[in-house]
Design a protein around this motif. Structure first.
Motif, mmCIF file in Angstrom:
data_model
loop_
_atom_site.group_PDB
_atom_site.id
_atom_site.type_symbol
_atom_site.label_atom_id
_atom_site.label_comp_id
_atom_site.label_asym_id
_atom_site.label_seq_id
_atom_site.Cartn_x
_atom_site.Cartn_y
_atom_site.Cartn_z
ATOM 1 N N TYR A 266 0.821 -1.208 0.000
ATOM 2 C CA TYR A 266 0.000 0.000 0.000
ATOM 3 C C TYR A 266 0.856 1.259 0.000
ATOM 4 C CZ TYR A 266 -3.859 -3.142 0.777
ATOM 5 O OH TYR A 266 -4.774 -4.152 0.627
ATOM 6 N N VAL A 267 2.088 1.141 0.484
ATOM 7 C CA VAL A 267 3.023 2.259 0.399
ATOM 8 C C VAL A 267 3.673 2.289 -0.981
ATOM 9 C CG1 VAL A 267 5.192 3.210 1.290
ATOM 10 C CG2 VAL A 267 3.481 2.306 2.873
ATOM 11 N N GLN A 268 4.131 1.131 -1.440
ATOM 12 C CA GLN A 268 4.833 1.064 -2.725
ATOM 13 C C GLN A 268 3.957 1.527 -3.878
ATOM 14 O OE1 GLN A 268 7.322 -2.358 -3.399
ATOM 15 N NE2 GLN A 268 6.684 -2.515 -5.525
ATOM 16 N N ASP A 282 -2.845 6.440 3.951
ATOM 17 C CA ASP A 282 -3.367 7.275 5.035
ATOM 18 C C ASP A 282 -4.741 6.801 5.499
ATOM 19 O OD1 ASP A 282 -1.120 8.786 5.036
ATOM 20 O OD2 ASP A 282 -1.995 10.531 4.039
ATOM 21 N N SER A 283 -5.616 6.468 4.551
ATOM 22 C CA SER A 283 -6.969 6.057 4.932
ATOM 23 C C SER A 283 -6.951 4.720 5.668
ATOM 24 C CB SER A 283 -7.869 5.969 3.698
ATOM 25 O OG SER A 283 -7.430 4.953 2.815
ATOM 26 N N ILE A 284 -6.066 3.811 5.240
ATOM 27 C CA ILE A 284 -5.945 2.519 5.916
ATOM 28 C C ILE A 284 -5.435 2.709 7.335
ATOM 29 C CG2 ILE A 284 -4.665 0.334 5.943
ATOM 30 C CD1 ILE A 284 -4.744 0.419 2.882
ATOM 31 N N CYS A 285 -4.390 3.531 7.479
ATOM 32 C CA CYS A 285 -3.787 3.726 8.799
ATOM 33 C C CYS A 285 -4.722 4.463 9.752
ATOM 34 C CB CYS A 285 -2.466 4.477 8.663
ATOM 35 S SG CYS A 285 -1.166 3.480 7.895
ATOM 36 N N VAL A 292 -5.525 -0.739 17.129
ATOM 37 C CA VAL A 292 -4.566 -1.488 16.328
ATOM 38 C C VAL A 292 -4.593 -2.986 16.615
ATOM 39 C CG1 VAL A 292 -2.625 -1.154 17.912
ATOM 40 C CG2 VAL A 292 -2.185 -1.502 15.476
ATOM 41 N N VAL A 293 -4.806 -3.385 17.857
ATOM 42 C CA VAL A 293 -4.782 -4.810 18.213
ATOM 43 C C VAL A 293 -5.881 -5.575 17.488
ATOM 44 C CG1 VAL A 293 -5.069 -6.470 20.092
ATOM 45 C CG2 VAL A 293 -3.681 -4.419 20.438
ATOM 46 N N ASN A 294 -7.022 -4.947 17.295
ATOM 47 C CA ASN A 294 -8.133 -5.609 16.608
ATOM 48 C C ASN A 294 -8.238 -5.215 15.138
ATOM 49 O OD1 ASN A 294 -9.362 -7.100 18.867
ATOM 50 N ND2 ASN A 294 -9.756 -5.059 19.708
ATOM 51 N N LYS A 295 -7.928 -3.960 14.827
ATOM 52 C CA LYS A 295 -8.133 -3.474 13.461
ATOM 53 C C LYS A 295 -7.043 -3.945 12.494
ATOM 54 C CE LYS A 295 -11.982 -1.168 13.824
ATOM 55 N NZ LYS A 295 -12.115 0.258 13.593
#
Length: 480
Positions: A266-268, A282-285, A292-295
């Motif tokens: 997704y970065v590349q 950005d939208s994913i993060c 973060v533990v669940n998502k």
């Protein structure tokens, strides 16, 4: 398809990221009509450098003469060099800059498949696979170009070669090694510096993420890494990440690669031209950062695996990884993963490019994704030991010069959001006669596509500079 980035990430039971992108693009072109594109073959020696080896095989290539002015004594040939995947005749239509170049300069378009990929595969047995090298491939290109020139009454006409990522290397190296054949080259996102420990890749990925994402991932991975130390913990991780199989101690590396590098693609290819609906990093993060533990596991299961994975589940089996790379079934025999065996072999005998979290790395998560895992695979699958691997990488850099090649008339372009730019020519010092550009807000090989309205201004300007540079190279060629 030939253009996009080589990227050996996740489980090696899968195709490389680049090969998956090429596969997706090929599928997206299935509805396009071929129009002027002709598919042909040319017989080449298995070993160009040993006259006693009488084995040969067919290289597949494609020609488009739609814009060729047969009355122009200087009409150029624009040659798209094959990379680490099957070729497609669709690349010679209006999706890439090669089409713009041919139209402007009234030239012929040619695309040549790389040996040991797609239909140009004599065998994947080791006694044949040892001839899957850049040096042999460059000679294939020389012979096919000469043949096409003779067949079309274009002998002595100028030749411009183009490539992206690994085939970008080949474009630059072909101009360097055969300047009598090639007048100029367009080398997009070319990682010309070979390196075994490519720790910088994941560092670029980390730096591209929103500020607090790396810290949050570090917290979560510390917990998950600890869970891999017990059988009970591994079973729980299998449920959390929906692994394809239960995994034991020997599978930890494979599992770590799968979950530790999932954001890399997704970065590349962030805001990439190849897929207009591609979701931004950005939208994913932003979504992951909420919990973060669940998502993050949810992201792996619902976004990453369907987008990039061979299956809906998360790869975790070392045995399956090995089986895929050990298979000698070819693409022509229905093995869509055949390119993985060829490409990983090339990394073991020339390039390395292993994206791990090593002692040199500042990456805060995925620390179980270790360099030694890739080194072991070279030995286990191909019989190539660590010393041979490191010596081969040193040799390729000495042969071609790494990031300081001795060459002229090459456009070296990289995007600064592309992790592969760390191994490319990005500084213009000592590069007289070349065009060097590091393009802001631009991902892997984006400049090789035809211009779109959605391209950022920096990319549009850089592509314009490249087209102007190639025009100047052609203008400097003595007229016939």
């Amino acid at each position: 398809m030939l253009l996009l980035a080589l990227c050996v990430i996740c489980s090696y039971a899968k195709l490389s990221l680049n090969q998956k992108v090429m596969q997706r693009i090929s599928q997206s072109f299935m509805t396009l009509e071929l129009n002027e594109v002709e598919s042909m073959t040319y017989t080449v020696p298995l070993d160009h450098f040993n006259a006693n080896n009488q084995n040969d095989f067919d290289i597949h290539y494609f020609v488009n003469k739609e814009f060729l002015d047969t009355n122009d004594p200087n009409a150029p040939l624009f040659v798209l060099l094959g990379g680490e995947g099957p070729a497609s005749p669709k690349v010679l239509q209006n999706n890439y800059v090669i089409d713009s170049l041919a139209k402007k300069h009234k030239g012929l378009m040619l695309s040549v498949e790389h040996r040991f990929y797609g239909a140009s595969t004599p065998s994947l047995e080791m006694d044949k696979l040892i001839y899957c090298t850049a040096e042999q491939a460059l000679m294939d290109y020389v012979e096919v170009i000469s043949h096409v020139q003779e067949e079309n009454n274009l002998v002595g006409h100028p030749v411009i070669v183009l490539g992206g990522s690994y085939s970008g290397n080949l474009a630059a190296w072909m101009r360097q090694k055969y300047p009598n054949v090639v007048e100029g080259a367009w080398a997009s996102s070319a990682p010309v510096e070979a390196v075994v420990d490519f720790y910088q890749y994941l560092e670029v990925v980390q730096n591209a993420l929103p500020k607090n994402t790396a810290d949050l991932l570090s917290f979560a991975f510390e917990k998950w890494d600890e869970m891999t130390t017990t059988e009970e913990g591994r079973k729980e991780l299998g449920k959390i990440f929906n692994t394809c199989t239960e995994f034991g101690e020997k599978d930890i590396q494979t599992f770590a690669e799968s979950i530790g590098t999932a954001l890399s693609g997704y970065v590349q290819y962030n805001s990439s031209n190849w897929k207009s609906s591609y979701e931004s990093t950005d939208s994913i993060c932003t979504e992951i950062n909420e919990d973060v533990v669940n998502k993050y596991p949810l992201f792996i299961k619902e976004k990453y695996n369907p987008e990039w994975g061979d299956k809906e589940c998360t790869s975790s089996s070392q045995e399956e990884s090995y089986k895929t790379l050990q298979s000698t079934s070819t693409y022509a025999e229905g093995n869509e993963g055949a390119a993985g065996r060829s490409w990983f072999f090339q990394t073991c005998i020339a390039y390395g490019y292993y994206q791990a979290v090593s002692e040199q790395s500042s990456v805060k998560w995925g620390k179980l994704n270790q360099l030694q895992g890739s080194i072991d695979m070279c030995k286990d699958i191909y019989g190539i030991d660590k010393d041979t691997l490191y010596n081969a990488v040193d040799h390729i850099n000495v042969r071609y010069g790494g990031k300081k090649p001795c060459v002229t008339n090459v456009a070296f372009t990289n995007g600064n959001t592309d992790p592969w730019h760390a191994l490319g020519v990005t500084e213009s010092d000592h590069q007289e006669g070349n065009l060097v550009q590091l393009i802001d807000r631009t991902s892997h090989c984006s400049d090789l596509y035809s211009e779109k309205e959605t391209d950022v201004p920096e990319l549009k300007k850089a592509r314009h500079n490249e087209l102007k540079f190639i025009a100047q190279v052609l203008a400097n060629v003595p007229q016939n």
